[in-house]
Write an enzyme that holds these catalytic residues in place. Sequence first.
Site, short mmCIF file in Angstrom:
data_model
loop_
_atom_site.label_atom_id
_atom_site.label_comp_id
_atom_site.label_asym_id
_atom_site.label_seq_id
_atom_site.Cartn_x
_atom_site.Cartn_y
_atom_site.Cartn_z
N ILE A 14 -1.34 -2.32 7.51
CA ILE A 14 -0.62 -0.81 6.63
C ILE A 14 -0.73 -0.44 7.84
N ASN A 34 -11.33 -1.11 16.06
CA ASN A 34 -12.16 -2.05 16.32
C ASN A 34 -12.08 -3.23 16.62
N SER A 36 -11.81 -4.95 13.97
CA SER A 36 -12.66 -6.10 13.01
C SER A 36 -12.06 -6.92 12.10
N ASN A 37 -10.82 -6.43 11.45
CA ASN A 37 -10.38 -7.17 11.14
C ASN A 37 -8.25 -7.26 11.54
N ASP A 60 -14.96 2.58 18.02
CA ASP A 60 -15.30 2.47 16.17
C ASP A 60 -15.39 3.82 15.97
N SER A 126 -6.87 4.01 -2.69
CA SER A 126 -6.60 2.69 -3.00
C SER A 126 -6.22 3.34 -4.44
N TYR A 151 -16.48 -1.18 -2.78
CA TYR A 151 -15.49 -1.42 -2.48
C TYR A 151 -14.62 0.24 -2.95
N LYS A 155 -14.36 4.36 -1.91
CA LYS A 155 -13.39 5.09 -1.72
C LYS A 155 -13.36 6.22 -2.38
N TYR A 179 -2.41 4.34 -3.21
CA TYR A 179 -1.65 2.62 -2.65
C TYR A 179 -1.45 2.21 -4.03
N ARG A 233 1.42 -6.13 -11.70
CA ARG A 233 0.99 -5.12 -10.78
C ARG A 233 2.02 -4.15 -10.18
N ASP A 297 -10.78 -7.15 -12.72
CA ASP A 297 -9.49 -7.30 -12.68
C ASP A 297 -9.05 -6.78 -14.23
P1 NAD Z 1 -6.01 -3.99 7.27
O1 NAD Z 1 -7.98 -4.66 7.27
O2 NAD Z 1 -5.20 -4.82 7.84
O3 NAD Z 1 -6.70 -3.33 8.73
C1 NAD Z 1 -7.54 -2.02 9.14
C2 NAD Z 1 -7.84 -1.80 9.54
O4 NAD Z 1 -9.18 -1.09 10.71
C3 NAD Z 1 -7.96 -3.47 10.35
O5 NAD Z 1 -7.27 -3.16 11.96
C4 NAD Z 1 -10.08 -3.23 11.72
O6 NAD Z 1 -9.76 -3.54 12.49
C5 NAD Z 1 -9.84 -1.23 11.28
N1 NAD Z 1 -11.10 -1.28 11.40
C6 NAD Z 1 -11.21 -1.43 10.32
N2 NAD Z 1 -12.84 -0.94 10.16
C7 NAD Z 1 -12.73 0.20 11.40
C8 NAD Z 1 -14.04 0.99 11.92
N3 NAD Z 1 -14.76 1.35 11.52
N4 NAD Z 1 -13.49 2.41 13.50
C9 NAD Z 1 -11.99 1.30 13.69
N5 NAD Z 1 -11.33 0.61 13.18
C10 NAD Z 1 -12.16 -0.08 12.01
O7 NAD Z 1 -5.97 -3.30 6.29
P2 NAD Z 1 -5.28 -2.94 5.93
O8 NAD Z 1 -4.79 -3.44 4.77
O9 NAD Z 1 -4.00 -2.22 6.58
O10 NAD Z 1 -5.87 -1.33 4.34
C11 NAD Z 1 -5.43 -0.08 5.58
C12 NAD Z 1 -6.10 0.75 4.07
O11 NAD Z 1 -5.77 0.60 3.37
C13 NAD Z 1 -7.91 1.08 4.51
O12 NAD Z 1 -8.49 1.54 4.63
C14 NAD Z 1 -8.01 0.36 2.66
O13 NAD Z 1 -8.59 0.87 2.65
C15 NAD Z 1 -6.30 0.84 2.32
N6 NAD Z 1 -5.70 0.37 0.89
C16 NAD Z 1 -5.24 -0.81 1.12
C17 NAD Z 1 -4.48 -1.69 0.34
C18 NAD Z 1 -4.23 -3.01 0.89
O14 NAD Z 1 -4.18 -4.12 -0.51
N7 NAD Z 1 -4.15 -4.19 2.10
C19 NAD Z 1 -4.23 -0.74 -1.00
C20 NAD Z 1 -4.90 -0.14 -1.39
C21 NAD Z 1 -5.83 1.17 0.33
C1 UD1 Z 2 -7.51 -6.02 -5.38
C2 UD1 Z 2 -8.78 -5.25 -6.04
C3 UD1 Z 2 -8.10 -3.86 -5.09
C4 UD1 Z 2 -7.58 -4.22 -4.28
C5 UD1 Z 2 -6.08 -5.20 -4.23
C6 UD1 Z 2 -5.26 -4.02 -3.22
C7 UD1 Z 2 -10.34 -6.42 -7.01
C8 UD1 Z 2 -10.65 -6.52 -8.65
N1 UD1 Z 2 -8.98 -5.48 -7.05
O1 UD1 Z 2 -6.65 -5.73 -6.65
O2 UD1 Z 2 -9.57 -3.28 -5.79
O3 UD1 Z 2 -7.18 -2.02 -4.84
O4 UD1 Z 2 -6.00 -5.55 -4.17
O5 UD1 Z 2 -6.36 -4.59 -2.23
O6 UD1 Z 2 -10.12 -7.61 -6.58
N2 UD1 Z 2 -4.01 -12.98 -9.04
C9 UD1 Z 2 -4.45 -14.32 -9.15
N3 UD1 Z 2 -4.35 -15.40 -8.06
C10 UD1 Z 2 -5.04 -14.89 -7.21
C11 UD1 Z 2 -4.80 -13.57 -6.90
C12 UD1 Z 2 -4.53 -13.35 -7.45
O7 UD1 Z 2 -3.37 -14.44 -10.64
O8 UD1 Z 2 -5.50 -15.86 -6.11
C13 UD1 Z 2 -3.36 -11.75 -9.68
C14 UD1 Z 2 -4.56 -10.88 -10.44
O9 UD1 Z 2 -5.68 -11.82 -11.25
C15 UD1 Z 2 -3.92 -9.91 -10.56
C16 UD1 Z 2 -2.50 -9.81 -9.59
O10 UD1 Z 2 -2.51 -11.10 -9.04
O11 UD1 Z 2 -3.35 -9.40 -12.28
C17 UD1 Z 2 -2.45 -8.88 -8.60
O12 UD1 Z 2 -3.78 -9.49 -7.31
P1 UD1 Z 2 -4.23 -8.87 -6.33
O13 UD1 Z 2 -3.35 -9.13 -5.36
O14 UD1 Z 2 -5.32 -9.37 -6.24
O15 UD1 Z 2 -4.60 -7.13 -6.42
P2 UD1 Z 2 -5.49 -6.08 -7.81
O16 UD1 Z 2 -6.16 -6.95 -8.53
O17 UD1 Z 2 -3.71 -5.27 -8.18
#
Ligand code: NAD
Ligand code: UD1
Length: 348
Positions: A14, A34, A36-37, A60, A126, A151, A155, A179, A233, A297
């Site tokens: 994101i 950093n 890391s991902n 970091d 989240s 996790y 948050k 989000y 979702r 879930d």
């Molecule tokens: P992502 O893992 O792709 O991005 C996170 C970034 O933070 C990575 O580039 C990682 O290297 C960096 N990072 C992690 N720990 C760090 C640290 N200690 N210092 C510096 N950098 C660090 O994840 P994303 O999907 O882009 O998510 C971004 C944010 O949004 C996160 O906080 C996540 O919890 C939140 N979020 C994501 C989702 C989702 O589904 N992707 C949903 C709800 C909330």
């Molecule tokens: C998951 C996380 C949530 C996190 C969000 C975004 C869990 C329990 N919840 O949410 O904390 O904020 O991701 O990172 O892990 N599904 C399948 N097969 C799969 C994967 C998912 O059927 O292999 C289904 C799930 O049951 C769900 C839907 O697809 O109904 C979406 O799943 P997912 O993308 O993992 O998101 P969340 O469950 O909403």
Amino acid sequence: MNSSILITGGAGYIGSHTTLALLQAGHEVVVLDNLSNSSRESLTRVAQLAGRAPQFVEGDICDAKLLQSVFARQPIQAVLHFAGLKAVGESALKPLAYYRNNVSGTLQLCQAMGDAGIYHLVFSSSATVYGEPSLVPIGENCPVGIPTNPYGRSKLMAEELLQDLARSDNRWRIAVLRYFNPVGAHPSGLIGEDPRGIPNNLLPYISQVAVGKLKELAVFGDDYSTPDGTGVRDYIHVVDLANGHLRALEALERRPGLGVWNLGAGRGYSVFEMIRAFEKASGLSVPYIIAPRRAGDVAECWADAAKAEKELGWNVKHQLSDMMNDAWRWQSLNPDGYRSANDLDNIV
Ligand code: NAD
Ligand code: UD1
């Protein structure tokens, strides 16, 4: 010197899309990550798309000295805080890593910001903080639930830390963005989601089944009380989500204190609907089996996004077909994510 926006975690999924949106809107951007991902390649591609590069600092958010030096080096107007760990399953195995990165990291960041006199912060939260929703759509005034994993708890703790901070000192202006389910990729196919190992989330999993990297999708339960029995979702295109951060930054200029906004599309799709939409976009079939429900879930979860529309002037522009077309373009152009480009670099 123009002031800059600091984006922690800006090389990630994101964060990279938001870095691009900010550069395109004319902001100066400093990314602290950093790696890391994520990989630096995402920022190389952001620079290619924007026609200019963000500054990059590898490090970091838990490193207080580094934060101090970043804030001392140039004027920073606001921080978008994405950095953190996000894998639900891993969080149960390594809870301390989650509390360190997501809670202590946020604390260190706020401490360093306050010390440097920077008080504008946008935080990535989240929908997971709502836990099992008692009704849908979920408005921001729905009580937060009891997250079922470290996790989610990290948050919620970070949100509570920010609430206390804003109450303690009225110079803070904080946007907490909850989000829903971010999916898709930039329409160029140059940047997108690059999960390491086997994906946890639905759409990356479907994409990897479609390209033959994984054998079949396990649909986690078809006996929920939803129209077709599978989980529902609120999927939101990552470009819409990135734009929500620009609107939140603007809102911080207008309004004091802390605000909470849902960023979701305001409608839900089931797992079966997602499979069919992906098949339509890709022209491929997605084999699946029905598996038991996944622990933790919920049956259905989608946003009431009216508050963000009213107060931030934000709403989604992308449909489900855009999410699928863009996710598929990214996956098919980058079957190994950013690693393919890194491998090429190594060969050259
Ligand atoms: P992502 O893992 O792709 O991005 C996170 C970034 O933070 C990575 O580039 C990682 O290297 C960096 N990072 C992690 N720990 C760090 C640290 N200690 N210092 C510096 N950098 C660090 O994840 P994303 O999907 O882009 O998510 C971004 C944010 O949004 C996160 O906080 C996540 O919890 C939140 N979020 C994501 C989702 C989702 O589904 N992707 C949903 C709800 C909330
Ligand atoms: C998951 C996380 C949530 C996190 C969000 C975004 C869990 C329990 N919840 O949410 O904390 O904020 O991701 O990172 O892990 N599904 C399948 N097969 C799969 C994967 C998912 O059927 O292999 C289904 C799930 O049951 C769900 C839907 O697809 O109904 C979406 O799943 P997912 O993308 O993992 O998101 P969340 O469950 O909403």
